[in-house]
Design an enzyme around this catalytic site. Structure first.
Site, PDB file in Angstrom:
ATOM      1  N   TYR A 112       6.400 -10.139   6.659  1.00 26.19           N
ATOM      2  CA  TYR A 112       6.389  -8.693   6.872  1.00 26.19           C
ATOM      3  C   TYR A 112       6.978  -8.369   8.239  1.00 26.19           C
ATOM      4  O   TYR A 112       6.912  -9.174   9.176  1.00 26.19           O
ATOM      5  CB  TYR A 112       4.968  -8.141   6.814  1.00 26.19           C
ATOM      6  CG  TYR A 112       4.404  -8.002   5.419  1.00 26.19           C
ATOM      7  CD1 TYR A 112       4.434  -6.775   4.763  1.00 26.19           C
ATOM      8  CD2 TYR A 112       3.830  -9.086   4.765  1.00 26.19           C
ATOM      9  CE1 TYR A 112       3.904  -6.625   3.485  1.00 26.19           C
ATOM     10  CE2 TYR A 112       3.300  -8.956   3.495  1.00 26.19           C
ATOM     11  CZ  TYR A 112       3.339  -7.723   2.856  1.00 26.19           C
ATOM     12  OH  TYR A 112       2.826  -7.593   1.598  1.00 26.19           O
ATOM     13  N   ASP A 128       0.823  -1.198   0.000  1.00 32.48           N
ATOM     14  CA  ASP A 128       0.000   0.000   0.000  1.00 32.48           C
ATOM     15  C   ASP A 128       0.863   1.257   0.000  1.00 32.48           C
ATOM     16  O   ASP A 128       2.082   1.203   0.158  1.00 32.48           O
ATOM     17  CB  ASP A 128      -0.921   0.013   1.226  1.00 32.48           C
ATOM     18  CG  ASP A 128      -1.979  -1.075   1.173  1.00 32.48           C
ATOM     19  OD1 ASP A 128      -2.344  -1.491   0.053  1.00 32.48           O
ATOM     20  OD2 ASP A 128      -2.446  -1.493   2.245  1.00 32.48           O
TER      21      ASP A 128
END
Length: 235
Positions: A105, A52
């Site tokens: 992540y 994002d």
């Protein structure tokens, strides 16, 4: 047809995420333009994980049909916030997205009492006390298959909300999580909710109860994008 595999690092701060958007500066747009110049052909990029706006990457993987480029030549055309780390010919039919086994992540906190100019835009500054035992308990509860609809925006294209997390742990001030796939904003909402637990605003039991398909409004705020990194992709 030759397929190429690329490994990239980037600072997501100045970009509107990975995916190309009209009149927006994106990572994919910058990379595709550089590749087009070097290869003298347009390429269609397939990416392991669409990050994002503002999210960084340490080991993003992309693929396309065509020969691998000169790493040096591509880097000479990319903005300084993006670096092509490696480029190689991949096995026939390789897809950076569909052949990925898992994505890892990392969300970084800066927990010193005073801010750091060197961590600005790289980690979430958190000068308040943290209940480390509670954070470890939250991470341990995440491993396995759960319904994570509480941790993604209510307005979503997702139709299935179950995800299987292979690993979740705290490494010092960093939260590290691995799964085959994630929902939109899932890690950032998990982080925002865990910080509420760590600050005493909710309990570990409250957090665990959210993993059974609770509505989005019951979870915490979405943590800022600048602390999140796509660390690696496994194949």
């Amino acid at each position: 047809m030759t397929v190429s595999k690329l490994v990239l690092e980037y600072d997501g701060s100045p970009f509107w995420g990975w995916a190309e958007q009209p009149a927006r500066r994106t990572v994919a747009g910058e990379l595709r333009a550089a590749l087009g110049t070097v290869l003298r052909q347009d390429v269609r990029l397939v990416v392991a994980g669409r990050t994002d706006r503002g999210v960084h990457a340490l080991g993003q993987v992309a693929s396309y049909e065509g020969p691998p480029p000169s790493v040096r030549s591509v880097n000479g055309l990319l903005p300084r916030q993006i670096a092509l780390v490696a480029a190689e010919e991949a096995p026939p039919g390789f897809s950076a997205r569909y052949d990925a086994v898992s994505r890892t992540y990392r969300y970084r906190l800066w927990t010193r009492a005073t801010r750091s100019p060197f961590e600005l835009g790289r980690a979430l500054w958190w000068p308040w006390p943290l209940d480390r035992e509670a954070l470890d308990a939250c991470a341990a509860a995440l491993v396995g298959t759960h319904d994570f609809r509480a941790f993604t925006p209510s307005e979503t294209r997702h139709r299935h909300f179950e995800r299987s997390l292979h690993a979740a742990r705290w490494e010092g001030d960093d939260f590290v999580v691995e799964a085959d796939s994630f929902l939109r904003s899932m890690i950032r909402v998990l982080m925002g909710t865990m910080l509420e637990v760590a600050g005493g605003r909710r309990t570990v039991e409250d957090f665990v109860a959210l993993l059974d398909g609770a509505p989005r409004r019951r979870a915490g705020r979405t943590a800022p994008a600048h602390g999140l990194y796509l660390e690696s992709v496994a194949y």
